[in-house]
Design an enzyme around this catalytic site. Structure first.
Site, PDB file in Angstrom:
ATOM      1  N   THR A  61       0.786  -1.492   0.117  1.00  0.00           N
ATOM      2  CA  THR A  61      -0.156   0.150   0.406  1.00  0.00           C
ATOM      3  C   THR A  61       0.806   0.987   0.139  1.00  0.00           C
ATOM      4  OG1 THR A  61      -1.747   1.083   0.793  1.00  0.00           O
ATOM      5  CG2 THR A  61      -0.672  -0.262   2.136  1.00  0.00           C
ATOM      6  N   LYS A  65       3.359   1.127  -4.248  1.00  0.00           N
ATOM      7  CA  LYS A  65       2.934   0.790  -5.292  1.00  0.00           C
ATOM      8  C   LYS A  65       3.800   0.291  -6.311  1.00  0.00           C
ATOM      9  CE  LYS A  65      -1.587   0.663  -3.290  1.00  0.00           C
ATOM     10  NZ  LYS A  65      -2.708   0.041  -3.360  1.00  0.00           N
ATOM     11  N   VAL A 129      -3.075   5.607  -6.269  1.00  0.00           N
ATOM     12  CA  VAL A 129      -4.247   4.455  -6.859  1.00  0.00           C
ATOM     13  C   VAL A 129      -4.798   5.250  -7.821  1.00  0.00           C
ATOM     14  CG1 VAL A 129      -6.676   5.666  -5.452  1.00  0.00           C
ATOM     15  CG2 VAL A 129      -6.452   3.132  -5.778  1.00  0.00           C
TER      16      VAL A 129
HETATM   17  P1  ATR Z   1       0.953   9.402  -2.928  1.00  0.00           P
HETATM   18  O1  ATR Z   1       0.974  11.246  -2.783  1.00  0.00           O
HETATM   19  O2  ATR Z   1       2.282   9.211  -1.249  1.00  0.00           O
HETATM   20  O3  ATR Z   1       0.697   8.664  -3.288  1.00  0.00           O
HETATM   21  P2  ATR Z   1      -2.043   9.094  -1.866  1.00  0.00           P
HETATM   22  O4  ATR Z   1      -1.779   9.204  -0.159  1.00  0.00           O
HETATM   23  O5  ATR Z   1      -1.684   7.589  -2.432  1.00  0.00           O
HETATM   24  O6  ATR Z   1      -0.568   9.113  -1.535  1.00  0.00           O
HETATM   25  O7  ATR Z   1      -1.890  10.199  -2.370  1.00  0.00           O
HETATM   26  C1  ATR Z   1      -2.320  11.196  -2.338  1.00  0.00           C
HETATM   27  C2  ATR Z   1      -2.534  12.142  -2.643  1.00  0.00           C
HETATM   28  O8  ATR Z   1      -4.207  13.418  -2.101  1.00  0.00           O
HETATM   29  C3  ATR Z   1      -2.413  13.185  -4.062  1.00  0.00           C
HETATM   30  O9  ATR Z   1      -3.034  13.216  -5.062  1.00  0.00           O
HETATM   31  C4  ATR Z   1      -2.445  14.622  -3.069  1.00  0.00           C
HETATM   32  O10 ATR Z   1      -1.642  15.865  -3.809  1.00  0.00           O
HETATM   33  P3  ATR Z   1      -0.589  15.680  -3.570  1.00  0.00           P
HETATM   34  O11 ATR Z   1       0.000  15.463  -4.997  1.00  0.00           O
HETATM   35  O12 ATR Z   1      -0.157  17.291  -4.168  1.00  0.00           O
HETATM   36  O13 ATR Z   1       0.625  15.721  -2.859  1.00  0.00           O
HETATM   37  C5  ATR Z   1      -3.249  14.032  -2.682  1.00  0.00           C
HETATM   38  N1  ATR Z   1      -3.314  15.433  -1.203  1.00  0.00           N
HETATM   39  C6  ATR Z   1      -3.112  15.168   0.208  1.00  0.00           C
HETATM   40  N2  ATR Z   1      -3.582  16.177   0.692  1.00  0.00           N
HETATM   41  C7  ATR Z   1      -4.031  17.187  -0.077  1.00  0.00           C
HETATM   42  C8  ATR Z   1      -4.370  18.463   0.093  1.00  0.00           C
HETATM   43  N3  ATR Z   1      -4.540  19.106   2.014  1.00  0.00           N
HETATM   44  N4  ATR Z   1      -4.455  19.234  -0.501  1.00  0.00           N
HETATM   45  C9  ATR Z   1      -4.850  18.410  -1.931  1.00  0.00           C
HETATM   46  N5  ATR Z   1      -4.405  17.149  -1.738  1.00  0.00           N
HETATM   47  C10 ATR Z   1      -4.231  16.714  -1.334  1.00  0.00           C
END
Ligand code: ATR
Length: 263
Positions: A61, A65, A129
């Protein structure tokens, strides 16, 4: 005794052990499914344990990934095209990375009896995802996929994988039939997505990949504006179902008890 694991960071809140252990017990399989929090520099070692048959299968997870890919011998076509692995297994001495999020999403949409074909789909988020959801939507013949992400670079990286998606700026809205929250906004109860709910709808389909909390603010508000909503619970169950079937070569039952277990 067989051993299965879900790896990620953070991992405390994963419900995968609860679901897999339920199915293992129900099917009289002598095995244990555990969760393990680790760092990127541990990935190589943990995957070598699959090769040595010390671990019989791994679910992957956030945020690993993609990061597990260099340590695997082979990828399934789905994992290759999305550059995303959530299920690892050994086949004839070869470690294989597969992606069951794709089928998980497709089966969840079918379970919800929503027909994606010829629909305009708006995806929020370009995290772990999102490639699986895009792949799945394309397979189900969505007519258009539009994606937005706070960090635009990550959205553009996804466009390298899927050339025909359209990227728009974070905060911009467009006309859609279905909208999917694939960000982590909403995982904490007080988290709210900034979104103009009056611009579209009513009668649009609002889908949230998050299933805990059961109803995010995104879904609550969408409902208030007269839209249909669905959370990510069935997607979660179906992706686990696919992984379990690969590892144990039997299809466990998805009944009310299983669905309620995930509440
Ligand atoms: P990862 O980015 O490591 O793959 P994820 O949980 O799969 O982790 O993805 C988090 C998603 O939520 C991302 O699209 C992230 O946006 P960023 O790429 O800009 O980080 C988005 N996200 C999380 N918190 C956010 C917030 N406060 N405002 C806007 N987007 C947010």
């Amino acid at each position: 005794m067989k051993k299965y694991l879900v790896i990620g960071n953070p991992i405390e809140h994963s419900l995968s052990p609860k679901l897999h252990n339920y199915w293992l017990k129900k099917n009289n399989i002598e095995a244990n499914y555990d969760k393990k929090k680790l760092n990127e520099n541990h990935l190589k070692n943990i995957i070598s344990e699959v090769k040595e048959e010390k671990i019989n299968g791994i679910n992957v997870t956030v945020p690993f990934k993609k990061a597990v890919i260099p340590f695997l011998d082979e990828l399934s076509p789905e994992a290759k095209e999305t550059q995303s692995v959530n299920t690892i297994y050994l086949q004839n001495g070869t470690t294989i990375g597969h992606n069951t999020d794709i089928a998980g999403f497709e089966l969840a949409i079918k379970y919800a009896k929503y027909d994606v074909s010829n629909k305009k789909i708006f995806i929020l988020g370009a995290g772990g995802v999102s490639p699986s959801i895009i792949y799945s939507l394309k397979k189900m013949k969505a007519s258009k996929i539009i994606l937005t992400n706070r960090t635009k670079k990550k959205a553009e990286n996804l466009k390298n994988l899927f050339k025909d998606i359209e990227i728009i700026d974070w905060g911009e809205t467009i006309d859609f039939d279905m909208i999917i929250n694939a960000t982590s906004i909403g995982l904490k109860n007080e988290d709210a997505l900034k979104f103009d709910y009056s611009a579209n709808g009513p009668n649009k389909f609002f889908y949230d990949v998050i299933y805990n909390p059961r109803e995010t603010i995104f879904l609550k508000r969408a409902k208030l504006f007269g839209n249909r909503t669905e959370n990510g619970k069935m997607m979660f169950i179906y992706q686990a179902h696919q992984a379990f079937t690969i590892w144990n070569k039997l299809m466990p039952e998805i009944d009310d008890e299983v669905i309620n277990l995930m509440e």
